[in-house]
Design a protein around this motif. Structure first.
Motif, PDB file in Angstrom:
ATOM      1  N   ASP A 186      54.454  45.949  91.280  1.00  0.00           N
ATOM      2  CA  ASP A 186      55.624  45.085  91.396  1.00  0.00           C
ATOM      3  C   ASP A 186      56.617  45.583  92.440  1.00  0.00           C
ATOM      4  OD1 ASP A 186      56.258  47.297  89.895  1.00  0.00           O
ATOM      5  OD2 ASP A 186      56.832  46.182  88.107  1.00  0.00           O
ATOM      6  N   ARG A 187      56.334  46.747  93.045  1.00  0.00           N
ATOM      7  CA  ARG A 187      57.194  47.252  94.112  1.00  0.00           C
ATOM      8  C   ARG A 187      56.508  47.232  95.482  1.00  0.00           C
ATOM      9  NH1 ARG A 187      60.460  52.343  91.280  1.00  0.00           N
ATOM     10  NH2 ARG A 187      60.693  51.331  89.244  1.00  0.00           N
ATOM     11  N   VAL A 188      55.181  47.022  95.478  1.00  0.00           N
ATOM     12  CA  VAL A 188      54.452  47.092  96.749  1.00  0.00           C
ATOM     13  C   VAL A 188      53.664  45.828  97.071  1.00  0.00           C
ATOM     14  CG1 VAL A 188      54.282  49.604  96.632  1.00  0.00           C
ATOM     15  CG2 VAL A 188      52.432  48.209  95.685  1.00  0.00           C
ATOM     16  N   ALA A 189      53.577  44.884  96.154  1.00  0.00           N
ATOM     17  CA  ALA A 189      52.838  43.643  96.409  1.00  0.00           C
ATOM     18  C   ALA A 189      53.713  42.456  96.022  1.00  0.00           C
ATOM     19  CB  ALA A 189      51.523  43.615  95.615  1.00  0.00           C
ATOM     20  N   ALA A 190      53.985  41.582  96.962  1.00  0.00           N
ATOM     21  CA  ALA A 190      54.942  40.492  96.754  1.00  0.00           C
ATOM     22  C   ALA A 190      54.544  39.579  95.599  1.00  0.00           C
ATOM     23  CB  ALA A 190      55.087  39.683  98.041  1.00  0.00           C
ATOM     24  N   CYS A 191      53.264  39.239  95.507  1.00  0.00           N
ATOM     25  CA  CYS A 191      52.842  38.311  94.449  1.00  0.00           C
ATOM     26  C   CYS A 191      52.983  38.944  93.071  1.00  0.00           C
ATOM     27  CB  CYS A 191      51.415  37.822  94.688  1.00  0.00           C
ATOM     28  SG  CYS A 191      50.192  39.127  94.895  1.00  0.00           S
ATOM     29  N   VAL A 192      52.788  40.266  92.970  1.00  0.00           N
ATOM     30  CA  VAL A 192      52.981  40.952  91.698  1.00  0.00           C
ATOM     31  C   VAL A 192      54.468  41.014  91.363  1.00  0.00           C
ATOM     32  CG1 VAL A 192      52.611  43.082  90.409  1.00  0.00           C
ATOM     33  CG2 VAL A 192      50.873  42.301  92.023  1.00  0.00           C
ATOM     34  N   ARG A 232      49.087  49.947 105.578  1.00  0.00           N
ATOM     35  CA  ARG A 232      50.036  51.045 105.739  1.00  0.00           C
ATOM     36  C   ARG A 232      51.145  50.926 104.703  1.00  0.00           C
ATOM     37  NH1 ARG A 232      49.672  48.893 110.761  1.00  0.00           N
ATOM     38  NH2 ARG A 232      51.827  48.163 110.625  1.00  0.00           N
ATOM     39  N   GLN A 233      51.588  52.079 104.169  1.00  0.00           N
ATOM     40  CA  GLN A 233      52.647  52.062 103.176  1.00  0.00           C
ATOM     41  C   GLN A 233      53.952  51.522 103.742  1.00  0.00           C
ATOM     42  OE1 GLN A 233      52.927  56.022 101.632  1.00  0.00           O
ATOM     43  NE2 GLN A 233      51.267  55.712 100.168  1.00  0.00           N
ATOM     44  N   THR A 234      54.105  51.618 105.061  1.00  0.00           N
ATOM     45  CA  THR A 234      55.333  51.145 105.698  1.00  0.00           C
ATOM     46  C   THR A 234      55.269  49.674 106.080  1.00  0.00           C
ATOM     47  OG1 THR A 234      54.486  51.883 107.847  1.00  0.00           O
ATOM     48  CG2 THR A 234      55.851  53.446 106.604  1.00  0.00           C
ATOM     49  N   ALA A 235      54.171  49.015 105.742  1.00  0.00           N
ATOM     50  CA  ALA A 235      53.975  47.638 106.186  1.00  0.00           C
ATOM     51  C   ALA A 235      54.756  46.633 105.358  1.00  0.00           C
ATOM     52  CB  ALA A 235      52.480  47.289 106.164  1.00  0.00           C
ATOM     53  N   GLY A 236      55.358  47.054 104.257  1.00  0.00           N
ATOM     54  CA  GLY A 236      56.180  46.146 103.472  1.00  0.00           C
ATOM     55  C   GLY A 236      55.454  45.557 102.281  1.00  0.00           C
ATOM     56  N   ILE A 237      56.225  44.820 101.468  1.00  0.00           N
ATOM     57  CA  ILE A 237      55.735  44.314 100.189  1.00  0.00           C
ATOM     58  C   ILE A 237      54.710  43.185 100.344  1.00  0.00           C
ATOM     59  CG2 ILE A 237      57.535  42.562  99.882  1.00  0.00           C
ATOM     60  CD1 ILE A 237      57.739  43.492  96.952  1.00  0.00           C
ATOM     61  N   TRP A 238      54.595  42.605 101.536  1.00  0.00           N
ATOM     62  CA  TRP A 238      53.626  41.536 101.764  1.00  0.00           C
ATOM     63  C   TRP A 238      52.317  42.039 102.369  1.00  0.00           C
ATOM     64  CZ3 TRP A 238      54.316  36.198 100.807  1.00  0.00           C
ATOM     65  CH2 TRP A 238      55.557  35.874 100.247  1.00  0.00           C
ATOM     66  N   ALA A 239      52.165  43.345 102.557  1.00  0.00           N
ATOM     67  CA  ALA A 239      51.011  43.877 103.283  1.00  0.00           C
ATOM     68  C   ALA A 239      49.694  43.649 102.545  1.00  0.00           C
ATOM     69  CB  ALA A 239      51.210  45.367 103.541  1.00  0.00           C
ATOM     70  N   PHE A 240      49.663  43.876 101.230  1.00  0.00           N
ATOM     71  CA  PHE A 240      48.421  43.696 100.480  1.00  0.00           C
ATOM     72  C   PHE A 240      47.921  42.266 100.600  1.00  0.00           C
ATOM     73  CE2 PHE A 240      49.368  47.637  98.099  1.00  0.00           C
ATOM     74  CZ  PHE A 240      48.101  48.191  98.078  1.00  0.00           C
ATOM     75  N   GLN A 241      48.792  41.317 100.350  1.00  0.00           N
ATOM     76  CA  GLN A 241      48.397  39.918 100.417  1.00  0.00           C
ATOM     77  C   GLN A 241      47.952  39.540 101.821  1.00  0.00           C
ATOM     78  OE1 GLN A 241      50.970  37.032  98.527  1.00  0.00           O
ATOM     79  NE2 GLN A 241      50.497  35.466 100.055  1.00  0.00           N
TER      80      GLN A 241
END
Length: 264
Positions: A147-153, A11-20
């Motif tokens: 770099d705005r949606v994935a913490a590791c990026v 979800r887009q609202t899940a925060g910057i750590w969601a992808f990882q």
């Protein structure tokens, strides 16, 4: 019959750590993020970084986002935190002469490959910022505004930008007339004025149209080889899209077979 793994719902609202988190839950970790700094600059190196963050470490990284959105002091603090808390990271520096030799896009892709290869442990998955990177040895996916949606990026973007900014500040001590400590090699009005007044240095990218034009005005020739099939790049103002015609960012076919001598 080969069955595909279940799709990860993020979800887009899940925060910057969601992808990882989604990839880790499906056993695809460790997840590495990759980003660059200096692609749009007309002077100085291109710096590419990769970073692996510890799952569940979000509370330690409050405020982590695209490095360009952070103030310089905040970036420095986040840089120190990433160095301290990251599971793994690598930083690749590709000098201006090499960008001129192979083109900025090829250098970017090669730098991303090298940054992943320099990690001490092979990642299970790689997230790249903006565009796909062929030739990576792990499953991977480009993430728009990664770099705005994935913490590791985002962490990789901090490593790349702080490293490059410090290089450019040090370069200012040797070449103070250009003001590298302020604009970091991007084509600001101040930088453009210095180029016209003094001509380009060996640290400029001579494959870029504005640099080549300034050199011609001063009767200068490139101090290093500029490949014939590297197209002149349009002037990029502070990393934004060029407002005038006259070229595009340099690219070259054959990136898969190209190797560079960039140093970490």
């Amino acid at each position: 019959m080969i069955r595909k793994p279940p799709r990860a719902q993020v979800r887009q609202t899940a925060g910057i750590w969601a992808f990882q988190a989604a990839l880790d839950r499906r056993g695809l970790g460790p997840v590495a993020g990759v980003d660059e700094a200096g692609r749009g600059a007309c002077a100085g190196p291109l710096v590419v970084a990769s970073c692996v963050l510890k799952p569940g470490d979000a509370a330690r990284f409050e405020g982590l986002t695209d490095s360009k959105l952070l103030t310089a002091p905040a970036r420095d603090r986040m840089y120190d935190l990433v160095l301290k808390r990251a599971v793994d990271y690598a930083v690749i520096v590709i000098p201006a002469w090499e960008v001129d030799l192979i083109g900025v896009h090829v250098a970017n892709i090669e730098g991303m490959r090298r940054a992943v290869a320099r990690l001490s442990a092979h990642p299970g998955y790689v997230l790249t910022d903006g565009f796909p990177v062929p030739g990576l040895t792990a499953p991977n996916m480009p993430v728009i505004k990664g770099d705005r949606v994935a913490a590791c990026v985002a962490a990789a973007s901090v490593l790349a930008k702080v490293t490059r900014d410090r290089i450019m500040t040090g370069m200012h001590d040797e070449l103070p007339v250009y003001g590298f400590d302020v604009h970091k090699g991007y084509s600001t009005p101040e930088h453009s004025a210095a180029l016209l007044a003094h001509g380009p240095s060996a640290e400029h990218r001579w494959s870029y149209a504005n640099v080549a034009s300034a050199g011609a005005r001063h009767g200068l020739t490139p101090p290093h080889r500029v490949a014939r099939d590297v197209l002149s790049a349009a002037v990029v103002q502070n990393g934004t899209s060029p407002q005038t015609s006259g070229g595009r960012l340099a690219t070259r076919r054959g990136a898969d077979s190209m190797s560079t001598r960039a140093e970490a």
